[in-house]
Enzyme design. Structure first.
Site, PDB file in Angstrom:
ATOM      1  N   HIS A  18      11.687  -6.531  47.314  1.00 49.61           N
ATOM      2  CA  HIS A  18      13.131  -6.378  47.082  1.00 49.61           C
ATOM      3  C   HIS A  18      13.780  -7.763  47.159  1.00 49.61           C
ATOM      4  CE1 HIS A  18      13.523  -6.840  51.399  1.00 49.61           C
ATOM      5  NE2 HIS A  18      12.776  -5.765  51.611  1.00 49.61           N
ATOM      6  N   GLY A  75      15.324  -9.289  49.398  1.00 50.44           N
ATOM      7  CA  GLY A  75      15.027 -10.073  50.613  1.00 50.44           C
ATOM      8  C   GLY A  75      13.776 -10.922  50.425  1.00 50.44           C
ATOM      9  N   HIS A  76      12.712 -10.280  49.927  1.00 48.02           N
ATOM     10  CA  HIS A  76      11.476 -11.033  49.663  1.00 48.02           C
ATOM     11  C   HIS A  76      11.727 -12.109  48.596  1.00 48.02           C
ATOM     12  CE1 HIS A  76       9.815  -6.840  50.622  1.00 48.02           C
ATOM     13  NE2 HIS A  76       9.355  -7.568  51.620  1.00 48.02           N
ATOM     14  N   MET A  86       4.250  -7.176  52.502  1.00 43.34           N
ATOM     15  CA  MET A  86       3.462  -5.949  52.316  1.00 43.34           C
ATOM     16  C   MET A  86       3.826  -5.294  50.995  1.00 43.34           C
ATOM     17  SD  MET A  86       2.782  -4.345  56.026  1.00 43.34           S
ATOM     18  CE  MET A  86       4.316  -3.471  56.208  1.00 43.34           C
ATOM     19  N   GLN A 104       9.369 -10.700  65.085  1.00 37.09           N
ATOM     20  CA  GLN A 104       8.192 -11.155  64.334  1.00 37.09           C
ATOM     21  C   GLN A 104       8.284 -12.658  64.025  1.00 37.09           C
ATOM     22  OE1 GLN A 104       6.318  -8.899  60.985  1.00 37.09           O
ATOM     23  NE2 GLN A 104       7.509 -10.303  59.732  1.00 37.09           N
TER      24      GLN A 104
HETATM   25  P1  AMP Z   1       7.578  -6.942  54.752  1.00 37.33           P
HETATM   26  O1  AMP Z   1       7.028  -6.852  53.371  1.00 37.33           O
HETATM   27  O2  AMP Z   1       8.613  -5.917  55.053  1.00 37.33           O
HETATM   28  O3  AMP Z   1       6.505  -7.046  55.796  1.00 37.33           O
HETATM   29  O4  AMP Z   1       8.378  -8.309  54.822  1.00 37.33           O
HETATM   30  C1  AMP Z   1       7.820  -9.518  54.373  1.00 37.33           C
HETATM   31  C2  AMP Z   1       8.750 -10.644  54.719  1.00 37.33           C
HETATM   32  O5  AMP Z   1      10.024 -10.439  54.121  1.00 37.33           O
HETATM   33  C3  AMP Z   1       9.006 -10.769  56.232  1.00 37.33           C
HETATM   34  O6  AMP Z   1       9.064 -12.139  56.576  1.00 37.33           O
HETATM   35  C4  AMP Z   1      10.343 -10.113  56.387  1.00 37.33           C
HETATM   36  O7  AMP Z   1      11.074 -10.569  57.506  1.00 37.33           O
HETATM   37  C5  AMP Z   1      11.023 -10.539  55.097  1.00 37.33           C
HETATM   38  N1  AMP Z   1      12.154  -9.658  54.804  1.00 37.33           N
HETATM   39  C6  AMP Z   1      12.152  -8.309  54.737  1.00 37.33           C
HETATM   40  N2  AMP Z   1      13.386  -7.838  54.495  1.00 37.33           N
HETATM   41  C7  AMP Z   1      14.205  -8.928  54.432  1.00 37.33           C
HETATM   42  C8  AMP Z   1      15.606  -9.112  54.227  1.00 37.33           C
HETATM   43  N3  AMP Z   1      16.419  -8.086  54.054  1.00 37.33           N
HETATM   44  N4  AMP Z   1      16.087 -10.374  54.234  1.00 37.33           N
HETATM   45  C9  AMP Z   1      15.260 -11.430  54.419  1.00 37.33           C
HETATM   46  N5  AMP Z   1      13.943 -11.321  54.620  1.00 37.33           N
HETATM   47  C10 AMP Z   1      13.411 -10.088  54.627  1.00 37.33           C
END
Ligand code: AMP
Length: 280
Positions: free
Chosen positions: A36, A38-39, A32, A156
């Site tokens: 950061h 993580g992504h 979304m 999820q």
């Molecule tokens: P989001 O943009 O928050 O919907 O997340 C997109 C993807 O990034 C999803 O698969 C999340 O699980 C993953 N994600 C978000 N935060 C982290 C993190 N800290 N470590 C690993 N993957 C992450």
């Protein structure tokens, strides 16, 4: 390098067909935005397993309830493109709302099983139908060989894995370990909402999950270890939605001695709801 931006479904289709024609294997990273580390890690892991990575950015209205933070969800397209380029994403799909939900859109994907485990679904009842529907569409639209998801959103990940299997989607769903700040806080786009004091306190979730996991490994009953972690967090000022040990695959309550467990938590730190989970 700057990733190629694809702003419509026809643009996406053309680029994916070109990759396919060259015999390339590719991974999709659905996000979304508010990118950061993580992504970025999902992108890097995608590149380790495939020849190309396409990241998608779409703030999906169908997974927000009316009172949730859709309007103030952080958005930063130029910053996102820069970070995704740095991580090596070859292309970024930024669909228009109509590319995802054309007029008259009437189909949704909803699950039982892991989606009804009494975790996120108890507090965000629309959430997994919104997630499963958009992810099904993104997997079909991109036709990717692999889809990278973070363990950060563990329920999820289980829901999406189940959905892809149940619908015979040819995309393999891959889970990637949670990327954390130095003090253990799971990285999240929503961490920007935290005040200085809340940010300092936030690490307690990960710490208490670790204490509970250790207690379970030392023979403590999982539900008791989880309840103790919840008590400690409450004492530190969190409002708890859940802290619980579940079967790592199905998310059912533990019932078989020796089964693989996952500890999951959701707690309010001031006005911000944080989730985290770890393996036992
Ligand atoms: P989001 O943009 O928050 O919907 O997340 C997109 C993807 O990034 C999803 O698969 C999340 O699980 C993953 N994600 C978000 N935060 C982290 C993190 N800290 N470590 C690993 N993957 C992450």
């Amino acid at each position: 390098m700057k990733p190629k931006t694809l702003r419509t479904l026809p643009d996406l289709r053309r680029e994916m067909a070109a990759w396919r024609d060259k015999g390339l294997r590719y991974a999709v990273v659905p996000t979304m935005g508010a990118i950061h580390e993580g992504h970025m890690q999902l992108v890097r892991e995608g590149l380790r397993r495939a020849d190309r990575v396409i990241t998608t950015i779409f703030v999906n209205p169908k997974q927000f309830a009316a009172h949730e933070d859709l309007d103030k969800y952080p958005r930063d397209e130029p910053g996102d493109l820069l970070k995704l380029g740095k991580a090596g994403s070859n292309a970024v799909y930024l669909p228009r709302p109509d590319d995802i939900y054309p007029p008259g859109f009437s189909t949704s994907v909803s699950l039982t099983g892991p989606a009804r485990a009494g975790l996120e679904d108890r507090f965000r009842p629309h959430f997994f139908t919104g997630v499963a529907t958009i992810v099904a569409k993104l997997l079909v639209q991109t036709g990717a060989d692999l889809a990278m998801f973070g363990e950060k959103d563990y329920q999820q990940l289980r829901v999406v894995t189940r959905m892809a299997r149940d619908l015979d989607l040819p995309t393999e769903v891959i889970g990637i370990p949670t990327v954390r700040e130095d003090d253990g806080l799971a990285m999240s786009s929503r961490n920007v909402y935290l005040s200085f004091a809340e940010r300092r306190r936030a690490t307690a979730i990960f710490q208490n999950l670790n204490l509970a996991a250790e207690a379970i490994r030392n023979g403590r009953v999982p539900s008791q270890a989880a309840a103790q972690a919840a008590r400690r967090l409450r004492d530190q000022g969190f409002k708890i939605d859940y802290v619980t040990a579940r079967n790592a695959e199905t998310l059912a309550r533990p019932s078989i001695p020796g089964e693989r467990l996952r500890l999951l938590a959701a707690a309010w730190n001031g006005k911000t709801r944080l989730i985290d989970n770890i393996a036992v």
